[in-house]
Design a protein around this motif. Structure first.
Motif, PDB file in Angstrom:
ATOM      1  N   SER A  10       0.855  -1.188   0.000  1.00  0.00           N
ATOM      2  CA  SER A  10       0.000   0.000   0.000  1.00  0.00           C
ATOM      3  C   SER A  10       0.888   1.234   0.000  1.00  0.00           C
ATOM      4  O   SER A  10       1.447   1.615   1.024  1.00  0.00           O
ATOM      5  CB  SER A  10      -0.908  -0.002   1.231  1.00  0.00           C
ATOM      6  N   ILE A  11       1.035   1.844  -1.170  1.00  0.00           N
ATOM      7  CA  ILE A  11       1.904   2.996  -1.366  1.00  0.00           C
ATOM      8  C   ILE A  11       1.071   4.116  -2.004  1.00  0.00           C
ATOM      9  O   ILE A  11       0.288   3.858  -2.927  1.00  0.00           O
ATOM     10  CB  ILE A  11       3.090   2.633  -2.308  1.00  0.00           C
ATOM     11  N   GLY A  12       1.253   5.316  -1.553  1.00  0.00           N
ATOM     12  CA  GLY A  12       0.569   6.456  -2.159  1.00  0.00           C
ATOM     13  C   GLY A  12       1.044   6.690  -3.581  1.00  0.00           C
ATOM     14  O   GLY A  12       2.247   6.712  -3.844  1.00  0.00           O
ATOM     15  N   ILE A  13       0.087   6.827  -4.484  1.00  0.00           N
ATOM     16  CA  ILE A  13       0.391   7.031  -5.905  1.00  0.00           C
ATOM     17  C   ILE A  13      -0.598   8.031  -6.493  1.00  0.00           C
ATOM     18  O   ILE A  13      -1.606   8.368  -5.880  1.00  0.00           O
ATOM     19  CB  ILE A  13       0.306   5.704  -6.706  1.00  0.00           C
ATOM     20  N   ALA A  99       1.346   6.880 -11.688  1.00  0.00           N
ATOM     21  CA  ALA A  99       2.492   7.780 -11.641  1.00  0.00           C
ATOM     22  C   ALA A  99       3.139   7.595 -10.268  1.00  0.00           C
ATOM     23  O   ALA A  99       2.571   7.959  -9.248  1.00  0.00           O
ATOM     24  CB  ALA A  99       2.044   9.220 -11.840  1.00  0.00           C
ATOM     25  N   ASP A 100       4.311   6.977 -10.267  1.00  0.00           N
ATOM     26  CA  ASP A 100       5.065   6.688  -9.049  1.00  0.00           C
ATOM     27  C   ASP A 100       6.235   7.675  -8.991  1.00  0.00           C
ATOM     28  O   ASP A 100       7.391   7.300  -9.113  1.00  0.00           O
ATOM     29  CB  ASP A 100       5.544   5.225  -9.105  1.00  0.00           C
ATOM     30  N   GLY A 101       5.897   8.943  -8.834  1.00  0.00           N
ATOM     31  CA  GLY A 101       6.847  10.036  -8.991  1.00  0.00           C
ATOM     32  C   GLY A 101       8.150   9.912  -8.229  1.00  0.00           C
ATOM     33  O   GLY A 101       9.208  10.270  -8.742  1.00  0.00           O
ATOM     34  N   ASN A 102       8.123   9.404  -7.017  1.00  0.00           N
ATOM     35  CA  ASN A 102       9.343   9.255  -6.215  1.00  0.00           C
ATOM     36  C   ASN A 102       9.924   7.847  -6.257  1.00  0.00           C
ATOM     37  O   ASN A 102      10.922   7.571  -5.600  1.00  0.00           O
ATOM     38  CB  ASN A 102       9.068   9.639  -4.753  1.00  0.00           C
ATOM     39  N   GLY A 103       9.273   6.961  -6.977  1.00  0.00           N
ATOM     40  CA  GLY A 103       9.745   5.578  -7.059  1.00  0.00           C
ATOM     41  C   GLY A 103       9.440   4.758  -5.819  1.00  0.00           C
ATOM     42  O   GLY A 103      10.010   3.682  -5.636  1.00  0.00           O
ATOM     43  N   ASP A 104       8.523   5.222  -4.983  1.00  0.00           N
ATOM     44  CA  ASP A 104       8.220   4.500  -3.738  1.00  0.00           C
ATOM     45  C   ASP A 104       7.618   3.129  -4.001  1.00  0.00           C
ATOM     46  O   ASP A 104       7.961   2.160  -3.322  1.00  0.00           O
ATOM     47  CB  ASP A 104       7.281   5.326  -2.859  1.00  0.00           C
TER      48      ASP A 104
END
Length: 162
Positions: A10-13, A99-104
């Motif tokens: 569960s990662i913010g995207i 879009a995984d802007g920071n690569g998290d």
């Protein structure tokens, strides 16, 4: 690297769809039904733009016929770039874009790599996810689109159904 049987983290995207861009989490997008997620090193990059995404667009109907509920593309790019790529590729409506802007998300899945001059990126891969749990993962071990392309995913889905 994420393995079969692992839940999707569960990662913010940012999610880009035909209805717009929204803040959400990876497990919310990928956690229901049968989802094919393919990851690319970058929007508009030659192999991603000419070979990887077009293969999924051309095979979207076949993937759905094989039981796929949703096709999703992820990249370590910002939402503005992903939206522009989706629009330029005429993919909105057939594919959703993460879009995984920071690569998290890439890091959480162990599918991150430093590409010369591009910084941290997703490795080229494709996954079959069933109700939020990884069923299969296909990572390219050489340049190009082979193991992670739509035809390979179709074959894996057909083999699983047999």
């Amino acid at each position: 690297m994420i393995e079969r049987g692992n839940p999707i983290p569960s990662i913010g995207i940012k999610l880009v769809t035909a209805t717009g861009t929204s803040d959400t989490t990876s497990d919310a997008v990928l956690g229901e039904g049968t989802v094919v997620l393919f990851s690319v090193p970058g929007a508009f990059t030659p192999t991603c733009h000419v070979n990887h995404l077009p293969g999924f667009l051309a095979n979207a109907d076949k993937l759905h016929a094989a039981g796929v509920d949703k096709i999703v593309c992820a990249s370590v790019n910002d939402a503005f770039v992903m939206k522009a790529w989706a629009e330029a590729s005429d993919a909105l409506g057939a594919v959703e874009f993460i879009a995984d802007g920071n690569g998290d998300l890439a890091k959480a899945m162990g599918l991150d790599k430093q590409f010369g001059g591009l910084g941290l990126r997703f490795v080229r891969s494709a996954m079959i996810i069933r109700d939020g749990v990884l069923s299969d993962v296909f990572v390219e071990d050489a340049p190009g689109v082979n193991a992670s392309g739509a035809p390979a995913i179709l074959m894996a889905l057909q083999a699983a159904a047999a």
